[in-house]
Design an enzyme around this catalytic site. Structure first.
Site, PDB file in Angstrom:
ATOM      1  N   PRO A   1       0.823  -1.217   0.000  1.00 21.97           N
ATOM      2  CA  PRO A   1       0.000   0.000   0.000  1.00 21.97           C
ATOM      3  C   PRO A   1       0.855   1.264   0.000  1.00 21.97           C
ATOM      4  CG  PRO A   1      -0.904  -1.600   1.534  1.00 21.97           C
ATOM      5  CD  PRO A   1       0.398  -2.168   1.045  1.00 21.97           C
ATOM      6  N   CYS A   2       0.496   2.197  -0.876  1.00 19.11           N
ATOM      7  CA  CYS A   2       1.306   3.408  -1.046  1.00 19.11           C
ATOM      8  C   CYS A   2       0.771   4.599  -0.265  1.00 19.11           C
ATOM      9  CB  CYS A   2       1.388   3.773  -2.533  1.00 19.11           C
ATOM     10  SG  CYS A   2      -0.229   4.202  -3.267  1.00 19.11           S
ATOM     11  N   GLN A   3      -0.456   4.500   0.267  1.00 20.52           N
ATOM     12  CA  GLN A   3      -1.078   5.656   0.914  1.00 20.52           C
ATOM     13  C   GLN A   3      -0.254   6.241   2.057  1.00 20.52           C
ATOM     14  OE1 GLN A   3      -2.523   2.780   0.237  1.00 20.52           O
ATOM     15  NE2 GLN A   3      -4.506   3.051  -0.767  1.00 20.52           N
TER      16      GLN A   3
END
Length: 400
Positions: free
Chosen positions: A122-124
């Site tokens: 996940p890049c958030q």
């Protein structure tokens, strides 16, 4: 048991693939259509077909890149919790990704199961638009758990490829990852790469990590921490921005050249992709990136593409310019800007999901299940990666 791994590590000479390719040509169709059976046969024969695992698999960008790289590896298991992305994965690869939480995996679930790990966590927690909580963000827990398991495995994977957003490169998560990998005996190489370097007219600057236990990577130029080109593979990268732009202009095709005639649509087919007038009214004065046939770049697509949130989510297409309403020579003289305020009543459309897939490097045969809406398809693409870039990185990773 991995016979090809044993051979590669000094157990003997690997058997040539040609006899088995001839054997495959004589197989009945029903057997060839069963990739699981076929992989078992080749693996048992020691032909170098080995297993790879794909974590945070999405629609299968890593799997598509692995196929494109022609590497002798096949995905044995994929993990993702997004039901729409999983339906796309199964539609194209015939495998249903596991929806079990990665945080609940045990060492026994991973040990000796695959010698390649592919992942796009996940890049958030690292994006500029997010809160940038880094390790304090709960969405990093699954990746931290994977790193914990890696240190406990008796037979860890030989190769790892990771993709993430710009911002991960300055994170504490990255520091923790590098520390864990080095303690497990991995040699690491980090990259910051754009699809335009590989002839794809799309901007999507991303961080990539290659890690392997087999052989160190050559040092980067001037000892810088990040490669801006893949070693031994020609990309037009330079410290000089002007020189870099000229190089890209020579190798990146226009959208019309890149899409070809396969992506020509009738007017009726584009009605569902038009940008609503109410959205344009709400965005008065905003400078859109408007793509035309001669454009050699498009902006990064996000998962919000095609929704009411059009600002900064990706390029749009000018209907008039695509029909030839603006002279191409005039446009090449930069009198028609790509970033510009849209005129009142100007017809614009979104890139179709099929076009967006191509701009992410997916093969022409890649398809969405018919039950998926355009909005769901765009969201899946915005969460994906560039297949062409990852394919070239895999060639580098698996070369030793």
């Amino acid at each position: 048991w991995r016979p090809s791994s044993a051979l590669a590590r000094g157990g003997g000479n690997e058997m040539p693939a040609e006899p088995w390719l001839r054997f495959r040509g004589e197989c009945p169709g029903w057997l060839i259509e069963k990739p699981g059976i076929w992989n078992i046969i080749l693996e048992y024969a020691g032909c170098g077909i080995e297993s790879a695992m794909e974590f945070y698999s999405g629609i299968g960008g890593m799997a598509a890149a692995l196929e494109s790289s022609k590497a002798r590896f096949s995905i044995c298991r994929a993990y993702d919790i997004n039901i729409h992305a999983n339906s796309v994965y199964k539609h194209n690869f015939g495998m249903q990704p596991c929806t079990s939480s990665i945080e609940h995996l045990r060492v026994s679930d991973l040990d000796r199961k695959a010698c390649v790990w592919l992942m796009s966590p996940p890049c958030q927690p690292f994006t500029r638009a997010g809160n940038q909580k880094d390790l304090e963000d709960n969405r990093t827990k699954s990746f931290v758990h994977l790193l914990d398991l890696l240190g406990q495995m008796r037979t860890p994977p030989d190769y790892i490829l990771l993709e993430n957003v710009k911002g991960f490169d300055v994170s504490n998560m990255r520091k923790l990852m590098l520390s864990r990998l080095e303690s497990c005996g991995f040699h690491c190489a980090e990259f910051m790469l754009q699809p335009t370097q590989f002839g794809v007219p799309n901007t999507r600057l991303r961080y990539y990590l290659l890690a392997r236990r087999t052989k160190p990577f050559p040092p980067s130029k001037d000892g810088e921490p990040f490669y801006t080109a893949i070693p031994s593979i020609h990309t037009h990268s330079s410290r000089d921005d002007k020189q870099h732009s000229r190089d890209v202009d020579r190798v990146v095709p226009s959208l019309k050249e890149y899409f070809g005639t396969d992506y020509e649509y009738k007017q009726d087919e584009l009605k569902s992709f038009m940008v609503p007038k109410r959205v344009l009214e709400r965005c008065k004065g905003y400078r859109f990136h408007v793509a035309a046939p001669w454009s050699k770049n498009t902006t990064c697509f996000t998962k919000a593409y095609g929704s009411k949130h059009v600002k900064g989510t990706g390029s749009v297409v000018s209907i008039d310019e695509w029909r030839g309403g603006v002279d191409e020579m005039t446009a090449s003289d930069s009198s028609v800007a790509e970033f510009r305020v849209v005129e009142s009543g100007e017809p614009l459309r979104f890139f179709t999901p099929r076009e967006a897939l191509r701009l992410h490097g997916f093969p022409r045969g890649f398809r969405f299940p018919p039950e998926l809406t355009h909005r769901q398809a765009w969201a899946c693409i915005g969460n994906s990666l560039n297949v062409v870039v990852v394919s070239e990185l895999l060639k580098c990773l698996l070369s030793a």
